[in-house]
Design a protein around this motif. Structure first.
Motif, PDB file in Angstrom:
ATOM      1  N   CYS A  54       0.840  -1.188   0.000  1.00 36.96           N
ATOM      2  CA  CYS A  54       0.000   0.000   0.000  1.00 36.96           C
ATOM      3  C   CYS A  54       0.878   1.241   0.000  1.00 36.96           C
ATOM      4  CB  CYS A  54      -0.927   0.008   1.213  1.00 36.96           C
ATOM      5  SG  CYS A  54      -0.103   0.218   2.797  1.00 36.96           S
ATOM      6  N   GLY A  55       2.118   1.119   0.495  1.00 35.96           N
ATOM      7  CA  GLY A  55       3.056   2.238   0.420  1.00 35.96           C
ATOM      8  C   GLY A  55       3.016   3.190   1.597  1.00 35.96           C
ATOM      9  N   VAL A  56       2.188   2.906   2.607  1.00 40.44           N
ATOM     10  CA  VAL A  56       2.075   3.847   3.725  1.00 40.44           C
ATOM     11  C   VAL A  56       3.397   3.978   4.492  1.00 40.44           C
ATOM     12  CG1 VAL A  56       0.894   4.317   5.915  1.00 40.44           C
ATOM     13  CG2 VAL A  56      -0.413   3.556   3.950  1.00 40.44           C
ATOM     14  N   GLY A 368       0.834  14.033  -8.746  1.00 36.76           N
ATOM     15  CA  GLY A 368       0.096  13.359  -7.685  1.00 36.76           C
ATOM     16  C   GLY A 368      -1.390  13.282  -7.966  1.00 36.76           C
ATOM     17  N   THR A 369      -2.165  13.182  -6.892  1.00 38.57           N
ATOM     18  CA  THR A 369      -3.593  12.923  -7.060  1.00 38.57           C
ATOM     19  C   THR A 369      -4.396  14.162  -7.415  1.00 38.57           C
ATOM     20  OG1 THR A 369      -3.948  13.195  -4.698  1.00 38.57           O
ATOM     21  CG2 THR A 369      -3.599  10.960  -5.481  1.00 38.57           C
ATOM     22  N   SER A 375      -2.401   5.870  -6.600  1.00 37.44           N
ATOM     23  CA  SER A 375      -2.055   5.240  -5.327  1.00 37.44           C
ATOM     24  C   SER A 375      -0.892   5.996  -4.694  1.00 37.44           C
ATOM     25  CB  SER A 375      -1.638   3.797  -5.582  1.00 37.44           C
ATOM     26  OG  SER A 375      -0.425   3.793  -6.314  1.00 37.44           O
ATOM     27  N   ILE A 376      -0.555   5.613  -3.477  1.00 40.41           N
ATOM     28  CA  ILE A 376       0.575   6.246  -2.800  1.00 40.41           C
ATOM     29  C   ILE A 376       1.857   6.019  -3.588  1.00 40.41           C
ATOM     30  CG2 ILE A 376       2.028   6.123  -0.739  1.00 40.41           C
ATOM     31  CD1 ILE A 376      -0.507   5.442   0.844  1.00 40.41           C
ATOM     32  N   LEU A 377       2.083   4.763  -3.985  1.00 41.12           N
ATOM     33  CA  LEU A 377       3.339   4.470  -4.683  1.00 41.12           C
ATOM     34  C   LEU A 377       3.392   5.166  -6.036  1.00 41.12           C
ATOM     35  CD1 LEU A 377       3.728   0.723  -3.697  1.00 41.12           C
ATOM     36  CD2 LEU A 377       5.040   2.663  -2.850  1.00 41.12           C
ATOM     37  N   ASP A 378       2.252   5.258  -6.711  1.00 38.18           N
ATOM     38  CA  ASP A 378       2.252   5.976  -7.977  1.00 38.18           C
ATOM     39  C   ASP A 378       2.420   7.478  -7.758  1.00 38.18           C
ATOM     40  OD1 ASP A 378       2.093   3.714  -9.442  1.00 38.18           O
ATOM     41  OD2 ASP A 378      -0.052   3.843  -9.875  1.00 38.18           O
ATOM     42  N   SER A 379       1.945   7.960  -6.626  1.00 40.51           N
ATOM     43  CA  SER A 379       2.149   9.370  -6.316  1.00 40.51           C
ATOM     44  C   SER A 379       3.627   9.656  -6.084  1.00 40.51           C
ATOM     45  CB  SER A 379       1.340   9.779  -5.084  1.00 40.51           C
ATOM     46  OG  SER A 379      -0.039   9.650  -5.348  1.00 40.51           O
ATOM     47  N   ILE A 380       4.295   8.739  -5.402  1.00 34.62           N
ATOM     48  CA  ILE A 380       5.738   8.901  -5.205  1.00 34.62           C
ATOM     49  C   ILE A 380       6.427   8.935  -6.566  1.00 34.62           C
ATOM     50  CG2 ILE A 380       7.830   7.780  -4.337  1.00 34.62           C
ATOM     51  CD1 ILE A 380       6.172   6.728  -1.991  1.00 34.62           C
ATOM     52  N   ALA A 381       6.050   7.993  -7.433  1.00 40.75           N
ATOM     53  CA  ALA A 381       6.649   7.939  -8.766  1.00 40.75           C
ATOM     54  C   ALA A 381       6.370   9.235  -9.514  1.00 40.75           C
ATOM     55  CB  ALA A 381       6.093   6.742  -9.543  1.00 40.75           C
ATOM     56  N   SER A 382       5.148   9.733  -9.361  1.00 38.72           N
ATOM     57  CA  SER A 382       4.774  10.966 -10.027  1.00 38.72           C
ATOM     58  C   SER A 382       5.615  12.135  -9.508  1.00 38.72           C
ATOM     59  CB  SER A 382       3.275  11.183  -9.794  1.00 38.72           C
ATOM     60  OG  SER A 382       2.925  12.508  -9.851  1.00 38.72           O
ATOM     61  N   GLY A 383       5.875  12.147  -8.217  1.00 44.36           N
ATOM     62  CA  GLY A 383       6.724  13.187  -7.628  1.00 44.36           C
ATOM     63  C   GLY A 383       8.146  13.123  -8.149  1.00 44.36           C
ATOM     64  N   LEU A 681      11.336  -0.624  -3.558  1.00 42.71           N
ATOM     65  CA  LEU A 681      12.053  -0.469  -4.824  1.00 42.71           C
ATOM     66  C   LEU A 681      11.295   0.403  -5.820  1.00 42.71           C
ATOM     67  CD1 LEU A 681      13.238  -4.145  -5.397  1.00 42.71           C
ATOM     68  CD2 LEU A 681      14.472  -2.297  -4.296  1.00 42.71           C
ATOM     69  N   PHE A 682       9.999   0.585  -5.606  1.00 42.72           N
ATOM     70  CA  PHE A 682       9.200   1.253  -6.632  1.00 42.72           C
ATOM     71  C   PHE A 682       9.484   2.739  -6.667  1.00 42.72           C
ATOM     72  CE2 PHE A 682       5.749  -2.196  -5.986  1.00 42.72           C
ATOM     73  CZ  PHE A 682       6.557  -3.101  -6.640  1.00 42.72           C
ATOM     74  N   PRO A 683       9.450   3.378  -7.820  1.00 41.19           N
ATOM     75  CA  PRO A 683       9.205   2.733  -9.094  1.00 41.19           C
ATOM     76  C   PRO A 683      10.430   2.089  -9.752  1.00 41.19           C
ATOM     77  CG  PRO A 683       9.395   5.102  -9.385  1.00 41.19           C
ATOM     78  CD  PRO A 683       9.488   4.844  -7.910  1.00 41.19           C
ATOM     79  N   ALA A 684      11.608   2.671  -9.575  1.00 43.45           N
ATOM     80  CA  ALA A 684      12.667   2.384 -10.555  1.00 43.45           C
ATOM     81  C   ALA A 684      13.809   1.505 -10.065  1.00 43.45           C
ATOM     82  CB  ALA A 684      13.249   3.703 -11.069  1.00 43.45           C
TER      83      ALA A 684
END
Lengths: 794, 126, 223
Positions: A54-56, A368-369, A375-383, A681-684
């Motif tokens: 979930c990435g919390v 971000g959103t 999701s949280i992890l995709d938000s991190i990736a987006s950042g 490890l996400f995203p890269a």
């Protein structure tokens, strides 16, 4: 020094701020709430004994890092009053909404909380993030009472004297909008009983409860989750999938079941989105763990005498069914945050039909959103991705602070090779190369095929991205030695061999599933879905198919990419050739921007959708291909004859190139895709420092996701190589020669590839630049030959 | 003299991965349940060796190994390695005729201080 | 290397239960590599013994040591004092080491903690597989480098038996490949299949285990 103003201190803002700060940028993060971190502060860990990704926890670590970073200044309880463009960029004025604690100065001693007569200072302490914040609702100064007890008590002068009149003039070269989202107010669907009926919660409330307690209410409660509350709902003007609700609901459902296997947990859903890297396995786990998935949207929730809840739903073929539960959680979707319209006006941003921000105007960036549900992890990736975008737009890749090794004999300075090797010249590879070029690198791209392009098609874009990039076609990696900062790759390109030195490697080897259907495709009637539209167009008019089938989810769970491709193809075939189109799928995967409307457009244009369950069979007969499967909605078998059939490669299972993974030392997940399914490890990142991943090789297929991935990977490479030198502390694992039996256990069990055997020293050695000081090798060595000086635990 | 019928309280040693349980323990500091518990901070659960556990059991303690949830190890598989080691320790205890419950392994994340308190409560239960 | 597995604890405990002073002696070579008798295993066994003794109310002193190799006399010098001290030595070496320890210290009771298994290789982490039977006259060259003696359950030299099914050996089809399938595949790969037509003569087993205790003398190396 470049300055960036980040609006919003949630995980997206913090992730972006950290990257920028690392590059020597000065970052102001504006936050309207009293504490920083945004929504993640109220979310729970959803692990059973296994992580649910979930990435919390990861998000907490990031926010805590950002709070400690000297280049980041948090301006809590402040709101943007005005912002205008000037010669240098932007001039903004932020005003203090109420007293706040300056995090950069706060030592978290707690003196303020003790001193506060109104007990309005709260301490947040979770996941390594410690912060005190003033609850303005209870603060005496809100009632215009002269109180400065906290100010006086603070030994670090972290609380401003008057607090209320504070304002800050900020200048910035760029503005990043990361204002996040707001959950749907479930009172908008009154028949679901939210705020009227006791024990009907929304998703955020359930998160907050499980963040502090083991159960939502009692351990034996029968709990139900209701999906798509405020998502995928045209009547509410919210015709989009919120992308995260399937994830949080099923994850919480698992946790509750796990904590009491005797309890009943049900999820009412329409479609289950693919939200995990190894989703096929996750579905099996859900079934094994006894989480009931019921395909239905409840039509009402009513209280029963005795406190239970009656949930009414439409059953299969229209029959109504009623079930009783103790607690119902409404999985509310995401919408634009309050104040989004005003902010859009201030910054000249456009918003989409649902109110999410569109990509920014010059100098203004969006992540971000607040841009789309993530999701949280995709938000991190987006950042991370937007940080790369900002560096490129300002044409200033930044300069990380130089560390000195002069007065510490335990530090070693290792020169980083500036070269980057990109494996794969498809969409991800070309994007990564393009981003790296823009950041000042000279990447070398290896493409296995005779031309770049991979599964994507736009030749012009590839030309632009790969202009001035060293591209080797017909090329494969044959050997890799070295480690982070100084890899040596032996490459065969056509008939020539070449050695490439590089500091980092980005693996973009794409979708191994493209090749997976060889036993299935005859390339005449049955072909990959991506080739279908072109193949139909190539046929003479009289031979064109009357009916076309597109099949998703054939062997593994489809992703957003498969849906996008299927319905775009379906629309083309209908519009251009007026054929009938049948799309077979198990779930409608629309968890990305624009996919729900694409799906609706296709349905309105006459595409027939068959939701199937159980096996699907293809039989080639004289007149075409017979597709037979069980229609899940009608509960009966469907047999449809199509003259041509496209099968989505994303729905086929195939492992990544195991040989390449082994050669790189990169782990694959349980479905054989590159990269461990590990949130850290996400995203890269891969398990090997210095080797990064992007795109379909790590199971990101949808083009917008691939592009975000490529940016994030480029950012990671830049973050590493822009330092020029790696400063490593010599606290890595050490091996005692006399004890080492050269058994290679350490080399085999080190997840990072840090342990090798030194032929001359006749013992195992660890590379200080690769060793992560975890001590796994110490625990594994059968001879007790290894020590980790940093952690002695006798 | 100990009171008859009352078992002496067993010492509890908790190995804490600093990426998860140690952070949770910091958050939960001050909770009465944590009183008297000896925390040993490790960089990764994978750092905990079998002998570290056995040594403490020999000294009369019960041991709780706390790791990040599976697939959430910052170092990829440190937690899985330790899970296997704990199973071997249980075998050793079984061989020696000692209850296997003297060693336990639990998985929790950094954001779950309440779960930490809960697992320690379970581990303290004789 | 020589591979071994530790004996079940109960069997070990029975052998040494009367020893008041016990030395557990590990070996730093093969059995360290195959994780049966290295320093860590010594520590683990010692812990188990101490815990079991305490549980049973037995009093015994246990010392732990690991030497480079138990198949060379000189390495014992380092632990001679401990060996002298002990009532019994629990050797965590292979059968060779355990025996040699007893020879080096005649009159000392040396008991084995391991079951010695075979000459093997590490297939992958934690998995060891047999590759050689020590027959004394290597025939690998005739079989494409795959040993019919070690890899065929019956050590057949002239082709497979009827128990070869789908490349698997009937002795344990889930776990064992048919050695002769492997030989066939390898010879095919090497383009030497025709050589398998040659009839192998009766094997002289006396060169290896069946010729009485083995002995190698290298005149040039002896002093």
């Amino acid at each position: 020094m470049r300055r960036v103003l980040v609006i919003g201190s949630g995980i997206t803002g913090c992730a972006a701020a950290l990257e920028l700060a690392h590059q020597g940028y000065s970052v102001d993060v504006l936050e309207s709430a009293a504490g920083v971190g945004g929504k993640i502060l109220g979310y729970c860990c959803k692990a059973t004994i296994e992580c649910a990704r979930c990435g919390v926890c990861v998000a907490h670590t990031r926010v805590a890092q950002a709070v400690k970073h000297p280049n980041i200044r948090f301006l809590a309880a402040m709101s943007l009053q005005s912002v205008r463009r000037d010669a240098k960029g932007f001039a903004a004025r932020a005003v203090q909404q109420h007293p706040a604690i300056r995090l950069s100065a706060c030592t978290a001693c707690g003196a303020c909380a003790k001193a506060c007569p109104a007990r309005c200072i709260t301490r947040y302490n979770r996941g390594g993030l410690v912060q005190y914040s003033i609850n303005h609702a209870k603060c005496l100064r809100r009632r215009r009472r002269a109180c400065a007890k906290c100010v006086a008590a603070c030994p670090a002068a972290a609380i401003a004297g008057d607090g209320l009149s504070g304002a800050a003039d900020l200048s910035a070269d760029a503005v990043l909008v990361a204002t996040g989202h707001q959950a749907f107010d479930a009172r908008g669907k009154p028949w679901l009983g939210y705020s009227q009926v006791p024990n009907v919660l929304n998703g955020e409330e359930a998160e907050a409860i499980l963040a502090n307690r083991m159960f939502l209410r009692g351990p034996n409660d029968d709990v139900a989750f209701v999906q798509c509350v405020g998502s995928r709902d045209p009547e509410l003007g919210r015709n989009y999938c919120s992308a995260v609700c399937c994830a949080y609901a099923t994850r919480m459902a698992r946790v509750i079941r796990h904590r009491n296997p005797a309890s009943n947990v049900t999820v009412y859903l329409i479609d289950l989105q693919n939200f995990d890297k190894t989703f096929s396995r996750l579905r099996a786990q859900l079934a094994a763990e006894g989480v009931r998935l019921v395909r239905s949207a409840p039509s009402s929730i009513d209280p029963l005498p005795g406190g239970r809840l009656s949930v009414k739903r439409e059953g299969v073929a229209g029959a109504a069914a009623v079930a009783e539960h103790d607690v119902v959680v409404l999985s509310v979707g995401m919408g634009p945050a309050a104040g989004a319209a005003e902010l859009a006006d201030q910054l000249g941003l456009r918003r989409d039909e649902f109110g999410f921000f569109e990509p920014g105007t010059p100098g203004v960036f969006v992540a971000g959103t607040c841009a789309e549900p993530r999701s949280i992890l995709d938000s991190i990736a987006s950042g991370e991705a937007v940080a790369a975008q900002i560096l490129e737009a300002l044409a200033d890749p930044g300069r990380p602070a130089r560390e000195s090794t002069a007065d510490n004999p335990n530090l070693r300075k290792i020169k980083l090779s500036p070269g980057v090797l990109v494996l794969g010249g498809g969409l991800a590879g070309a994007r990564v190369a393009g981003e790296l070029k823009a950041l000042g690198y000279r990447p070398v791209v290896l493409e296995q095929a005779a031309r770049t392009g991979g599964g994507a098609s736009s030749a012009a874009e590839f030309e632009r991205l790969l202009a001035d990039v060293d591209v080797l076609t017909d090329a494969t990696l044959s050997r890799l030695t070295g480690c982070i900062g100084s890899f040596h790759a032996s490459v065969r390109a056509g008939k020539t061999a070449r050695d490439i030195d590089c500091g980092a490697i980005v693996v973009c080897t794409g979708n191994a599933r493209q090749d997976a259907g060889r036993d299935l495709f005859d390339f005449d009637r049955i072909l990959p879905a991506g080739d279908l539209a072109a193949a139909v167009a190539r046929l003479p008019r009289k031979d064109r198919p009357r009916a076309v089938g597109i099949i998703l989810d054939l062997k593994v769970e489809e992703t957003n990419a498969g849906t996008a491709q299927a319905f775009q193809t379906a629309l083309r075939v209908i519009e251009q050739h007026h054929a009938e189109v049948y799309v077979f799928l198990r779930e409608v995967r629309v968890a990305a921007k624009g996919l729900e409307t694409l799906y609706d457009d296709a349905r309105n244009a006459g595409v027939n959708v068959v939701k199937y369950e159980g096996p699907l069979r293809l039989k080639t007969i004289e007149d075409g291909v017979e597709i037979s499967a069980r229609d899940a909605l009608l509960g009966r078998d469907a047999i449809i004859l199509c003259q041509m059939v496209g099968v989505s490669p994303c729905g086929l299972s195939a492992a990544a190139d195991a040989g390449l993974a082994a050669l790189l030392g990169v782990h694959t997940d349980c479905l054989g895709q590159m990269q461990d399914n590990n949130a850290h490890l996400f995203p890269a990142l891969s398990n090997r420092p210095g080797i990064f991943l992007a795109g379909a090789c790590r199971s990101r297929y949808h083009p917008p996701e691939v592009i975000a991935d490529a940016k994030a990977a480029a950012m990671r490479v830049h973050s590493l190589l822009s330092r020029k030198h790696l400063i490593v502390e010599l606290s890595n694992a050490t091996v005692e020669t006399t004890k080492c039996a050269l058994c290679l256990t350490c080399a085999r069990t080190c997840p990072h590839g840090a342990m090798t055997v030194d032929d001359e020293k006749r013992k195992a050695v660890s590379r200080p630049e690769t060793c992560q000081r975890c001590g796994i090798c110490v625990g594994e060595c059968p001879a007790r030959a290894i020590e980790l000086p940093a952690s002695v635990i006798e | 003299m100990k009171k008859p019928g009352k078992r002496p309280k067993q010492r509890l040693v908790v190995f804490c991965c600093e990426n998860s349980a140690a952070k949770a323990a910091e958050s939960a500091a001050g909770d009465p349940m944590l009183k008297g518990v000896e925390f040993v901070r490790v960089p990764c659960a994978g750092r905990v060796e079998i002998r570290h556990i056995l040594k403490r059991i020999e000294a009369g303690a019960a041991v709780l190994a706390l790791a990040c949830p599976l697939d959430n190890c910052k170092y990829i598989h440190g937690n899985r390695r330790t899970l296997k080691r704990v199973d071997r320790v249980k075998q050793v205890l079984k061989d020696a005729g000692i209850e296997e419950g003297r060693v336990r392994m639990e998985f929790l994340s950094s954001v779950d201080p309440h779960k930490l308190v809960n697992v320690i409560k379970e581990a303290k239960r004789p | 290397m020589i591979t071994a597995e530790r004996k079940p604890f109960g069997e070990i405990a029975d052998m040494v239960q009367d020893a008041k002073k016990l030395l557990i002696l590990g070996c730093g070579s093969c059995v360290t590599v195959c994780m049966a008798g290295g320093e860590k295993e010594v520590a683990m066994l010692a812990s188990a013994m101490r815990l079991a003794n305490r549980k049973a109310g037995r009093k015994a002193d246990i010392r732990e040591a690991t030497i480079e190799r138990q198949c060379d006399r000189e390495w014992f010098d380092k632990v001679a004092e401990d060996i002298e001290w002990a009532d019994a030595v629990l050797s965590m070496a292979c059968g060779v080491g355990a025996q040699f320890c007893g020879e080096a210290f005649e009159g000392k009771r040396v008991v084995p903690a391991l079951n010695t298994k075979f000459y093997g290789a590490t297939e992958r982490q934690g998995v060891w597989v047999e590759r050689c039977a020590g027959c004394g006259k290597c025939v690998l060259a005739d079989f494409g480098g795959v040993c019919p003696i070690a890899r065929c359950s019956k050590s057949l030299l002239n082709g497979p038996c009827g128990g070869s099914q789908d490349g698997k050996c009937e002795v344990d089809p889930d776990r064992l490949d048919c050695g002769w399938q492997l030989i066939h595949d390898r010879m095919k790969l090497l383009g030497l299949l025709d050589r398998l037509e040659a009839v192998q003569p009766l094997k002289d087993w006396s060169a290896g285990g069946d010729g009485g205790p083995g002995r190698i003398v290298r005149e040039d190396a002896t002093l």
